[in-house]
Scaffold this motif. Structure first.
Motif, mmCIF file in Angstrom:
data_model
loop_
_atom_site.group_PDB
_atom_site.id
_atom_site.type_symbol
_atom_site.label_atom_id
_atom_site.label_comp_id
_atom_site.label_asym_id
_atom_site.label_seq_id
_atom_site.Cartn_x
_atom_site.Cartn_y
_atom_site.Cartn_z
ATOM 1 N N MET A 22 14.791 40.674 -1.966
ATOM 2 C CA MET A 22 14.615 42.050 -1.980
ATOM 3 C C MET A 22 16.014 42.656 -1.528
ATOM 4 N N ARG A 23 16.395 42.177 -0.434
ATOM 5 C CA ARG A 23 17.880 42.880 -0.031
ATOM 6 C C ARG A 23 18.887 42.599 -1.093
ATOM 7 N N GLN A 24 18.956 41.668 -2.063
ATOM 8 C CA GLN A 24 19.942 41.672 -3.031
ATOM 9 C C GLN A 24 19.767 42.692 -3.911
ATOM 10 N N LYS A 25 18.470 42.794 -4.337
ATOM 11 C CA LYS A 25 17.927 43.765 -5.281
ATOM 12 C C LYS A 25 18.340 45.486 -4.913
ATOM 13 N N GLU A 26 18.221 45.504 -3.620
ATOM 14 C CA GLU A 26 18.924 46.961 -3.327
ATOM 15 C C GLU A 26 20.330 46.972 -3.227
ATOM 16 N N GLY A 71 4.071 40.761 -4.262
ATOM 17 C CA GLY A 71 3.355 42.024 -4.667
ATOM 18 C C GLY A 71 2.686 42.037 -5.924
ATOM 19 N N GLY A 72 2.194 40.826 -6.345
ATOM 20 C CA GLY A 72 1.517 40.757 -7.591
ATOM 21 C C GLY A 72 2.172 40.421 -8.762
ATOM 22 N N TRP A 73 3.562 40.129 -8.615
ATOM 23 C CA TRP A 73 4.388 39.763 -9.848
ATOM 24 C C TRP A 73 4.832 38.380 -9.271
#
Length: 74
Positions: A22-26, A71-73
């Motif tokens: 998540m941090r890398q996506k941001e 989150g569902g994926w």
């Protein structure tokens, strides 16, 4: 006894992987926005975008390999 510890460690590292993903996506999205708003992006900024993208896809592949659900994926 060892099995329970192994399961706990796996869960702990899976959670760390999700946080890193998540941090890398941001970071990747931040770099993309920077490029979009730049008139003439420098070679260094373009390189950092490519590095951020590569890191993000590395974490994503690792999460898929471990069959993590976020989150569902998958």
């Amino acid at each position: 006894m060892g099995f329970l510890r192994k399961k706990k460690l796996r869960k702990e590292f899976d959670n760390k992987l999700i946080e890193q993903l998540m941090r890398q996506k941001e970071e990747w999205n931040r770099q993309k926005r920077l490029i979009e708003h730049s008139l003439e992006p420098s070679a260094e900024v373009l390189h950092e975008l490519n590095v951020a993208e590569a890191k993000y896809f590395f974490y994503l592949r690792e999460a898929k390999k471990r069959n993590l659900r976020i989150g569902g994926w998958k």
